[in-house]
Design a protein around this motif. Structure first.
Motif, PDB file in Angstrom:
ATOM      1  N   LYS A   1       0.825  -1.206   0.000  1.00 49.86           N
ATOM      2  CA  LYS A   1       0.000   0.000   0.000  1.00 49.86           C
ATOM      3  C   LYS A   1       0.861   1.260   0.000  1.00 49.86           C
ATOM      4  CE  LYS A   1      -3.824   2.367   0.273  1.00 49.86           C
ATOM      5  NZ  LYS A   1      -3.247   3.710   0.359  1.00 49.86           N
TER       6      LYS A   1
ATOM      7  N   ASP B   1       0.922   4.161  -2.877  1.00 48.33           N
ATOM      8  CA  ASP B   1       0.741   5.586  -2.585  1.00 48.33           C
ATOM      9  C   ASP B   1       1.861   6.422  -3.211  1.00 48.33           C
ATOM     10  OD1 ASP B   1      -1.571   5.153  -1.188  1.00 48.33           O
ATOM     11  OD2 ASP B   1      -0.602   5.065   0.771  1.00 48.33           O
TER      12      ASP B   1
ATOM     13  N   LYS C   1       0.979   6.782  -6.763  1.00 43.69           N
ATOM     14  CA  LYS C   1      -0.133   7.713  -6.888  1.00 43.69           C
ATOM     15  C   LYS C   1       0.359   9.155  -6.817  1.00 43.69           C
ATOM     16  CE  LYS C   1      -4.474   9.063  -4.651  1.00 43.69           C
ATOM     17  NZ  LYS C   1      -5.421   8.765  -3.546  1.00 43.69           N
TER      18      LYS C   1
ATOM     19  N   THR D   1      -7.911   1.624  -1.369  1.00 46.30           N
ATOM     20  CA  THR D   1      -7.718   2.800  -0.541  1.00 46.30           C
ATOM     21  C   THR D   1      -7.817   2.431   0.930  1.00 46.30           C
ATOM     22  OG1 THR D   1     -10.077   3.295  -0.716  1.00 46.30           O
ATOM     23  CG2 THR D   1      -8.622   4.364  -2.283  1.00 46.30           C
TER      24      THR D   1
END
Length: 492
Positions: free
Chosen positions: A157, A161, A164, A181
């Motif tokens: 995760k 991120d 992203k 998310t």
């Protein structure tokens, strides 16, 4: 000298075709299906898990104020669900907007997103996108990040991120997101398997009973999720009648006897990832983005891949390129396969028709050279390669061949007539020239007329919208160039 000039007339266009692929094709770019102005926009404003209708309802007046301010608006609908607001917006017809010099759907989409920028400071996810024609496609750009073990989910995760955040720094990206998310949290119940096996039970026996207990109380999920955890309980918000203590104190009926959950389990509070997928045994989270109008995936994806290749991955984490071209690779391959099958079948038919291998090669040469002019004019008009382009070129192949066939057939007829009239004498060079000139003179008008009628038939389709421009302009420019090459190359 004459032979040398004929060879040059054949090889120079072929060399120019290769150069067009080297220098023009990267500038032309590729998109699976070009976006056109359909006049429909969808908007999603999503709150974090734990939000409810009352918390999101206060944002509706601002949304309506932004949406209703556009004179191009025809109708819109607002739908409020548990933790998200969905808005469907339909503009007046694109032809009417063009006549009135009003904005297109892509410009309105951009300004609408800017108008709702204040919602992002409220920790809301805001996505605005136009509805595009063509088959459904995946994200224009993106990668899939993979972990081999569920214990690496938290690390996975964090890597997602990072990707992203990088995507958000690239110009012309929008609606940047990951496929999973992090939400307020989840309670992970881990069972003592030895105790359960001693009484002849498994975690799934208790799971089945818990499903009945939480039914209708607003629970989002209760499931066996990872191989190293037994039961994961994720809820929108814990209510008085549903909290971890209630779950622990719960006495459930089993096939053996009544047992209390606390006696056979322990729980911990952990961040909750709302969506996780497994592919080929790996846990996967996607990092992807939409693009602003006029921006091609082939312009942005290489930048993302360069970042992915240079990223310092933790142990057990890897990436896979996965964007709309990857997801539709089979469709693209099938289209290319259809093109080569069409060329092979056309060649085979021509061999039987003319009882020759050289003449079909000459005819197909004009088809290949038509692609040179298609490349040039796609670059000039700003239309990228696309699926509609390939469909148009496949159709173009059959049309251009027809012009070459009628010209070569007339040349063969003229030569056969001269052979019959020569009474066994060898034909002179002047006889061949006469046959070519006569064939060109007799077939020039039919070729020009059929070419022009086809061009004027396809032109409205090419000018209709961007979706059909690739198909239309491919046929127009390719047919014009192919007809010229038919007359020039074959007669040369």
């Amino acid at each position: 000298s004459s032979r040398k000039s004929r060879l040059l007339s054949i090889f120079i266009p072929f060399i120019l075709l290769i150069l067009s692929f080297v220098f023009l094709s990267p500038r032309i770019g590729f998109t699976l299906f070009p976006a056109s102005d359909e006049g429909i926009i969808t908007m999603t404003i999503e709150g974090q898990t734990g939000s409810n209708k009352e918390a999101l309802a206060k944002y509706i007046p601002l949304i309506e104020e932004v949406v209703s301010s556009y004179e191009e608006l025809k109708v819109y609908y607002v739908t409020l669900t548990w933790n998200s607001i969905t808005v469907y917006i339909e503009l007046i017809d694109s032809a009417i907007r063009q006549d009135a010099w009003q904005r297109d759907v892509f410009e309105i989409e951009k300004t609408m997103l800017d108008g709702l920028d204040s919602l992002r400071s409220q920790w809301l996810l805001v996505e605005v996108a136009t509805i595009e024609n063509g088959p459904p496609a995946g994200s224009p750009v993106g990668v899939k990040l993979n972990a081999a073990n569920s214990k690496d989910i938290a690390t996975l995760k964090e890597v997602a991120d990072d990707f992203k955040e990088f995507l958000q720094t690239i110009p012309w990206t929008k609606n940047v997101s990951t496929s999973s998310t992090e939400n307020p949290g989840q309670f992970v119940f881990e069972f003592n398997r030895e105790k359960l096996s001693f009484i002849g039970l498994s975690p799934d026996d208790i799971l089945w009973e818990l499903r009945f207990y939480i039914a209708g109380i607003g629970a989002w999920s209760i499931q066996s999720l990872y191989e190293d955890n037994d039961i994961v309980l994720s809820v929108a918000e814990f209510q008085d009648e549903l909290n971890p203590k209630n779950i622990n104190d719960l006495i459930v009926n089993t096939k053996v006897w009544k047992v209390r959950v606390w006696d056979y389990s322990s729980f911990s509070f952990e961040p909750w990832l709302s969506s996780i997928t497994r592919e080929d045994g790996r846990i996967t989270i996607g990092a992807n983005s939409d693009l602003e109008a006029g921006v091609l995936p082939s312009e942005i994806q290489p930048t993302l891949i360069e970042f992915a290749e240079n990223y310092n991955y933790p142990e057990g984490i890897s990436y896979t390129a996965w964007w709309e071209n990857e997801e539709n690779a089979e469709l693209i391959a099938a289209t290319l396969q259809s093109f080569f099958i069409a060329i092979f079948l056309i060649f085979t038919i021509l061999v039987f028709q003319f009882n020759s291998y050289s003449q079909p090669i000459i005819i197909l040469y004009s088809v290949v050279l038509a692609l040179l002019w298609v490349n040039i004019w796609l670059f000039v008009t700003g239309n990228p390669y696309s699926m509609t382009f390939w469909i148009g070129f496949i159709a173009l192949t059959g049309v251009v061949v027809n012009d070459a066939i009628i010209l070569v057939d007339r040349i063969n007829r003229n030569l056969n007539r001269l052979v019959r009239n020569s009474h066994g004498k060898k034909l002179k060079l002047e006889d061949y020239v006469e046959s070519l000139v006569a064939a060109g003179r007799s077939r020039l008008q039919p070729i020009i007329v059929t070419t022009l009628t086809t061009l004027f038939w396809v032109l409205p389709l090419a000018l209709q919208d961007a979706f059909w421009a690739g198909l239309g302009f491919t046929i127009i420019f390719g047919l014009f160039a192919g007809s010229f090459m038919t007359l020039f190359i074959i007669l040369a």
